[in-house]
Design an enzyme around this catalytic site. Structure first.
Site, short mmCIF file in Angstrom:
data_model
loop_
_atom_site.label_atom_id
_atom_site.label_comp_id
_atom_site.label_asym_id
_atom_site.label_seq_id
_atom_site.Cartn_x
_atom_site.Cartn_y
_atom_site.Cartn_z
N TYR A 53 -20.81 16.62 12.75
CA TYR A 53 -21.17 17.67 11.78
C TYR A 53 -22.45 18.38 12.23
O TYR A 53 -22.56 19.60 12.16
CB TYR A 53 -21.36 17.06 10.39
N PHE A 106 -16.62 49.78 13.51
CA PHE A 106 -15.30 49.17 13.32
C PHE A 106 -15.12 48.95 11.81
O PHE A 106 -16.09 48.88 11.06
CB PHE A 106 -15.22 47.85 14.08
N ASP A 107 -13.85 48.81 11.35
CA ASP A 107 -13.64 48.80 9.88
C ASP A 107 -14.28 47.61 9.16
O ASP A 107 -14.80 47.77 8.07
CB ASP A 107 -12.16 49.00 9.50
N ASP A 127 -23.14 45.67 18.20
CA ASP A 127 -21.86 45.01 17.93
C ASP A 127 -21.25 44.74 19.29
O ASP A 127 -20.77 45.65 19.96
CB ASP A 127 -20.98 45.93 17.07
N ALA A 143 -18.72 42.94 20.62
CA ALA A 143 -17.38 42.37 20.80
C ALA A 143 -16.86 42.54 22.24
O ALA A 143 -16.24 41.64 22.79
CB ALA A 143 -16.41 43.01 19.81
N LYS A 157 -12.77 38.66 21.49
CA LYS A 157 -12.49 39.66 22.53
C LYS A 157 -13.12 39.16 23.84
O LYS A 157 -12.52 38.38 24.55
CB LYS A 157 -13.07 41.03 22.13
N HIS A 208 -3.31 49.89 5.18
CA HIS A 208 -2.43 49.83 6.35
C HIS A 208 -1.79 48.45 6.56
O HIS A 208 -0.71 48.35 7.11
CB HIS A 208 -3.19 50.26 7.61
O1 PLI Z 1 -11.99 40.24 13.93
P1 PLI Z 1 -13.38 39.72 13.92
O2 PLI Z 1 -13.85 39.37 12.57
O3 PLI Z 1 -13.59 38.58 14.88
O4 PLI Z 1 -14.33 40.89 14.49
C1 PLI Z 1 -14.56 42.05 13.77
C2 PLI Z 1 -14.87 43.18 14.73
C3 PLI Z 1 -16.15 43.64 14.83
N1 PLI Z 1 -16.48 44.64 15.70
C4 PLI Z 1 -15.54 45.22 16.50
C5 PLI Z 1 -15.97 46.32 17.41
C6 PLI Z 1 -14.22 44.82 16.44
O5 PLI Z 1 -13.34 45.41 17.23
C7 PLI Z 1 -13.85 43.77 15.52
C8 PLI Z 1 -12.50 43.35 15.38
N2 PLI Z 1 -11.51 44.03 15.96
C9 PLI Z 1 -10.20 43.86 15.77
C10 PLI Z 1 -9.61 42.82 14.89
C11 PLI Z 1 -9.31 44.78 16.47
O6 PLI Z 1 -8.08 44.63 16.38
O7 PLI Z 1 -9.83 45.68 17.16
#
Ligand code: PLI
Length: 462
Positions: free
Chosen positions: A75, A127-128, A218, A220, A261, A453
């Site tokens: 843990y 991003f959304d 951000d 990713a 990613k 969507h």
């Molecule tokens: O899906 P998460 O929660 O691990 O990450 C959210 C996220 C944050 N920033 C960016 C730039 C993204 O592209 C993002 C998630 N993207 C998805 C799920 C996509 O299909 O692009």
């Protein structure tokens, strides 16, 4: 590096395979109709090539799987946490680190610590989930990406750059105190996976410092962004991806990251804080009730080990070269067919300009979504609309928002499909090209109030 042999072979060989199957056409039609003409609602077993997202859909290496067996599920104080912490400090420029279950977990922990009710968060293009977490924390997200990002046919090396004139005027206009922080998304997903240059990041850093506004990243797709800097920006050709990454991150106060990613894993997220110990302590306090204890943050020990190893693999240049070239290859095949796409091709996806490909379908009848449905019917390929459907309605007027970009995203999972799969996708487009005039627009038959969507249903217009 293998570049002397490029175009050439993938820098990996395949040890495990997962069968995929193309259902007969009649079954595909049946499946998509049952899914309310919404590819999100298909079962993955009904899909032949799944280009819905590159998030958590990639293949891990044997080294990562071996690391999973060394998971320490204590843990508190798991050894995998320390491996990951050392990795994050080594690759990024930060003193403090916290794990989270995925990217939106990191946003949920950090953003409320930075935003006061009514404050703005300017970025290149959010991003959304990022926009949603800004709003949940009481803020307002603002996109200030350079204008070329909205013009799919205009090619530029760094279309993800912030428009720094707009940023400066925005801060002057609203007042420094009404801006919570600035965030740079690398690569800029919503603008087509377009990279941000080091020069632009430096300019944004200077503006942020001048007005004493924190700057976050951000992260990713940080490694793909660094690769584009190496290839396209003067002065970086002889730097390693790690050197470029450290320089880029040295310009910010911290970052959130979806490890799904460029962490090369199926689940995971990170928060990095450059040097602000107070912010780190407050993030630690918030992490515990919403994600988990500070040394696991919603992840199993084995998952943290996979991220620690994935982060070193993703900065290898032969990996990045094959990755970026595979996405570019699909883009070239489509361009050769005359299919309009966002140019140049970004890091993780090819974005087809559905609005201009199906120019006979008015934007309010969801051309890119109609194209996504037809792509599935024609070849069992699943893409995703990034356009009018995704944009939703204006909360004030209730009218559909009409974004400038109405695109179909073909997102390539990492190390998962071969170039033959890309050739197949292009072949399906060649068939769509021949019959595109017969593709009909769509109307909504069920529309959820938020994030419509994902679960909306549709009917074809007659
Ligand atoms: O899906 P998460 O929660 O691990 O990450 C959210 C996220 C944050 N920033 C960016 C730039 C993204 O592209 C993002 C998630 N993207 C998805 C799920 C996509 O299909 O692009």
């Amino acid at each position: 590096m293998s570049s002397e042999f490029w175009p050439g072979a993938e820098p990996f060989k395949i040890k495990v395979v997962e069968p995929i199957k193309l259902l007969p056409r009649e079954e595909r039609i049946n499946a998509i109709e049952k899914a309310g003409l919404n590819p999100f609602l298909l079962s993955s077993s009904q899909v032949f090539i799944d280009l819905l997202t590159d998030s958590g859909t990639g293949a891990m290496s044997d080294n990562q799987w071996a690391g999973m067996m060394l998971g320490d599920e204590s843990y508190a104080g798991s050894r995998n946490f320390y491996n990951l912490e050392n990795t994050v400090k080594d690759i990024f420029h930060c003193e403090y680190f916290l794990p989270t279950h995925q990217g939106r977990g990191a946003e949920n922990v950090l953003f409320p610590l930075l935003i006061k009710e009514g404050q703005y968060v300017p970025g290149n293009m959010h991003f959304d989930t990022t926009k949603a977490h800004i709003e949940i924390a009481g803020g307002v997200g603002v996109n200030l990406v350079r204008e070329e990002a909205y013009k799919p046919s205009v090619s530029a090396p760094f279309k993800g750059d912030m428009d720094t004139d707009k940023l400066r005027s925005f801060i002057q206009d609203k007042g420094r105190d009404r801006v919570a922080f600035i965030i740079m998304t690398i690569t800029c997903n919503s603008a087509g996976g377009q990279p941000v240059s080091m020069a632009n990041m430096k300019e944004v850093h200077d503006i942020a410092r001048e007005f004493e506004i924190p700057l976050f990243i951000d992260a990713a797709r940080f490694a793909e962004n660094a690769y584009f800097i190496k290839k396209r920006e003067d002065g970086y050709q002889n730097k390693t991806i790690k050197e470029i990454t450290r320089e880029f991150f040295s310009l910010a106060q911290g970052f959130t990251m979806s490890a799904k990613k460029d962490g090369l894993v199926n689940i995971g997220g990170l928060i990095g804080i450059a040097s602000d110990e107070g912010l780190f302590r407050r993030a630690q306090e918030r992490l515990v009730p919403v994600e988990g204890f500070v040394t696991y943050g919603g992840l199993a020990g084995r998952d943290m080990e996979a991220v620690a190893r994935g982060l070193y693999e993703v900065i290898e240049e032969d990996y990045l070269e094959q990755r970026i070239n595979q996405v570019a290859y699909l883009g070239k095949e489509l361009t050769d067919l005359g299919v309009p796409i966002q140019k140049p091709v970004g890091g993780h996806a090819v974005f087809v300009d559905g609005k201009s490909f199906l120019s006979h379908i008015p934007q309010e009848h969801f051309p890119s979504h109609a194209l996504a449905v037809e792509l599935y019917i024609e070849g069992g390929v699943r893409g995703v609309e990034i356009g009018t459907l995704l944009a939703g309605r204006d909360p004030q007027t209730g009218e559909n928002v009409m974004p400038e970009l109405d695109l179909l995203r073909l997102t390539i999972p990492r190390r998962t499909y071969t170039d033959n799969h890309m050739k197949y996708v292009a072949h399906v487009f060649s068939r769509l090209q021949e019959k595109k005039e017969s593709i009909r627009g769509m109307k909504l038959t069920y529309e959820p109030k938020i994030l419509r969507h994902f679960t909306a249903s549709f009917a074809w217009l007659t």
